[in-house]
Design an enzyme around this catalytic site. Sequence first.
Site, PDB file in Angstrom:
ATOM      1  N   ARG A  80      98.226 -11.691  84.002  1.00 21.58           N
ATOM      2  CA  ARG A  80      97.346 -11.860  85.164  1.00 21.58           C
ATOM      3  C   ARG A  80      96.006 -11.164  84.928  1.00 21.58           C
ATOM      4  NH1 ARG A  80      99.933 -10.292  90.784  1.00 21.58           N
ATOM      5  NH2 ARG A  80      99.445  -8.185  90.086  1.00 21.58           N
ATOM      6  N   LYS A 183      92.835 -10.757  90.374  1.00 14.08           N
ATOM      7  CA  LYS A 183      92.897  -9.424  90.981  1.00 14.08           C
ATOM      8  C   LYS A 183      91.618  -8.653  90.665  1.00 14.08           C
ATOM      9  CE  LYS A 183      96.635  -6.282  92.169  1.00 14.08           C
ATOM     10  NZ  LYS A 183      97.079  -6.771  93.479  1.00 14.08           N
ATOM     11  N   GLU A 219      97.562 -15.429 102.942  1.00  9.55           N
ATOM     12  CA  GLU A 219      98.328 -14.219 102.615  1.00  9.55           C
ATOM     13  C   GLU A 219      97.760 -13.032 103.387  1.00  9.55           C
ATOM     14  OE1 GLU A 219      98.001 -12.361  98.734  1.00  9.55           O
ATOM     15  OE2 GLU A 219      96.173 -13.462  98.293  1.00  9.55           O
TER      16      GLU A 219
HETATM   17  C1  LIG Z   1      98.132  -7.332  94.088  1.00 10.56           C
HETATM   18  C2  LIG Z   1      98.129  -8.284  95.235  1.00 10.56           C
HETATM   19  C3  LIG Z   1      99.309  -8.830  95.764  1.00 10.56           C
HETATM   20  C4  LIG Z   1     100.672  -8.420  95.289  1.00 10.56           C
HETATM   21  O1  LIG Z   1     100.934  -8.789  93.968  1.00 10.56           O
HETATM   22  P1  LIG Z   1     102.163  -8.147  93.193  1.00 10.56           P
HETATM   23  O2  LIG Z   1     102.007  -8.660  91.816  1.00 10.56           O
HETATM   24  O3  LIG Z   1     103.395  -8.629  93.852  1.00 10.56           O
HETATM   25  O4  LIG Z   1     102.015  -6.672  93.317  1.00 10.56           O
HETATM   26  C5  LIG Z   1      99.197  -9.757  96.788  1.00 10.56           C
HETATM   27  N1  LIG Z   1      98.000 -10.123  97.283  1.00 10.56           N
HETATM   28  C6  LIG Z   1      96.864  -9.628  96.806  1.00 10.56           C
HETATM   29  C7  LIG Z   1      95.583 -10.062  97.405  1.00 10.56           C
HETATM   30  C8  LIG Z   1      96.883  -8.689  95.779  1.00 10.56           C
HETATM   31  O5  LIG Z   1      95.736  -8.197  95.313  1.00 10.56           O
END
Ligand SMILES: *Cc1c(COP(=O)(O)O)cnc(C)c1O
Length: 337
Positions: A80, A183, A219
């Site tokens: 990622r 991210k 989300e």
């Molecule tokens: C990091 C993140 C998540 C959660 O991702 P994981 O890989 O499960 O920790 C969900 N939404 C957003 C916007 C994020 O930045």
Amino acid sequence: MQNIDWASLGFKYMDTNSHIVHVWRDGAWSKGELVRDPYIKMHIAASALHYGQAAFEGLKVFKCKDGKVRAFRPQANAERMRRTAIRTCMAPVEVDMFLDSLKRVVNDNLDFIPPYGTGGSLYIRPLLIGSGPQIGVAPASEYTFMIMVMPVGPYYKGGLSPVRAAIYDDYDRAAPLGTGDIKVAGNYAASLYAHVQAKHNGFPVELYLDAKEHKFVEEFATSNFIAIKNDGTYVTPDSHSVLPSVTNNTLKQIAVDLGMPVETRPVPFEELETFAEIGACGTAVVVTPVSEIWRGDKVIKVPTGDKCGPVLEKLYHQVQGIQYGELPDTHNWCVEL
Ligand SMILES: *Cc1c(COP(=O)(O)O)cnc(C)c1O
């Protein structure tokens, strides 16, 4: 041995033995150095500071039942971060280097991993930033990859306690073709204002609808949306602007393993009131059950109310069981360090 009160650990910064730093210059990454000083020296014109070339990751390392130390799905985070790097024109970190670097920094901080049975873990925070000076808008010519580690406690000390969520129609987090699926630090800056308002109004989490029409659920600010239907189906939104959560991916696979139907598809706002259970999922907490969702002065009450629903609770315990080496790791998710 460190003098840490494992029982009272929360989720906050703590000095450890070291973090690890690699620098990319002239097309190659340095071999990496363990550094004790938590302060980093950076050029004032670094692109991370001015133009947001900044990516991060979050994962956990566990002291398992058999005494071994394992990271949970670190390749998924490495991949990622690689995608985030490419989308933001940063030098990518290859998966092998990410894993090697993780191994080194964890092994230098073994005393900081909460012992098995305390419910804690070592939280791993990789960072990739443009550290080269760049004033004209362009990708930087130097990058820094770092991994910070810190011990964290169990999120739930007395069982999974549900939280109230709010939808704010005045703010969006991620544009339809924007950066919601990677991210980057900027996504968090974009949601912080609404997040502070939500906290102030008694909502630990805020839920975002699609930015174009505000018709579909996307989300929460920092975690994915998941729901369980009355017939036991696992539902999660399909959208380009949702961050592909490793936890959500894990829960989906466990749901499949348990024989549950799984649907990844657009989730209209109107469907919220039909769900039997709703949760927010991410690495830090695994699953946070949601009891109510407010939008303006309207409220949707989740039938499970003040308790965590049975399906989310079961999924939560399955994940934790695999992470601590109490349940078989049939998908080879855990990587011994
Ligand atoms: C990091 C993140 C998540 C959660 O991702 P994981 O890989 O499960 O920790 C969900 N939404 C957003 C916007 C994020 O930045």
